[in-house]
Motif scaffolding. Sequence first.
Motif, mmCIF file in Angstrom:
data_model
loop_
_atom_site.group_PDB
_atom_site.id
_atom_site.type_symbol
_atom_site.label_atom_id
_atom_site.label_comp_id
_atom_site.label_asym_id
_atom_site.label_seq_id
_atom_site.Cartn_x
_atom_site.Cartn_y
_atom_site.Cartn_z
ATOM 1 N N GLY A 1 6.493 5.302 -3.760
ATOM 2 C CA GLY A 1 6.003 5.252 -5.142
ATOM 3 C C GLY A 1 6.688 4.169 -5.960
ATOM 4 N N LEU B 1 5.295 0.695 -7.791
ATOM 5 C CA LEU B 1 5.629 0.382 -9.183
ATOM 6 C C LEU B 1 6.303 -0.986 -9.296
ATOM 7 N N PHE C 1 8.672 9.287 0.309
ATOM 8 C CA PHE C 1 7.597 9.419 -0.673
ATOM 9 C C PHE C 1 7.987 8.784 -2.007
ATOM 10 N N VAL C 2 9.183 9.066 -2.486
ATOM 11 C CA VAL C 2 9.654 8.494 -3.760
ATOM 12 C C VAL C 2 9.829 6.982 -3.618
ATOM 13 N N THR D 1 -0.429 3.449 5.284
ATOM 14 C CA THR D 1 -0.292 4.250 4.070
ATOM 15 C C THR D 1 -0.679 5.701 4.325
#
Length: 142
Positions: free
Chosen positions: A42, A46, A38-39, A12
């Motif tokens: 994320g 989620l 990065f997106v 990470t």
Amino acid sequence: MTIHFIWGWTGTILLIVTCIWALWRGGAPERWGGGIMFVGFGFSILADMLQPGVYDGLGLIMVDTIVFIAFAILSLWSRRIWTLFIAAFQLNAIISHFAVHLSSHVDMYTQITAVVLWSGYGITFALMAGMWSVERRRLGRN
């Protein structure tokens, strides 16, 4: 348990640092690659939170597939070798999601290890190689 903790956090931290490096000092392909990573990271978190207790949920597979498509487009657009590797590693991660369903010899821990290896460390090291190439060009050492 400690080695799993260290292995997970090391990946990470490497991913976040590499993405920041690419967004800060990279060329356009490296910035796009860092942004996609990065997106995608994320959205993976989620998707994991929305399906508690289910590692291989449909949401995570969808995120990985969309990230693969983005990397494949980046590879076709930029024509850089590291983007080809990053797309291949992401495709391996998608295929690894189904390994436990395709063979009775693959357990869940093996599957998780394969997915994290390809979509975590593999793509991070591919972007690091791209950034290394950018830095070498910047210093005039082709």
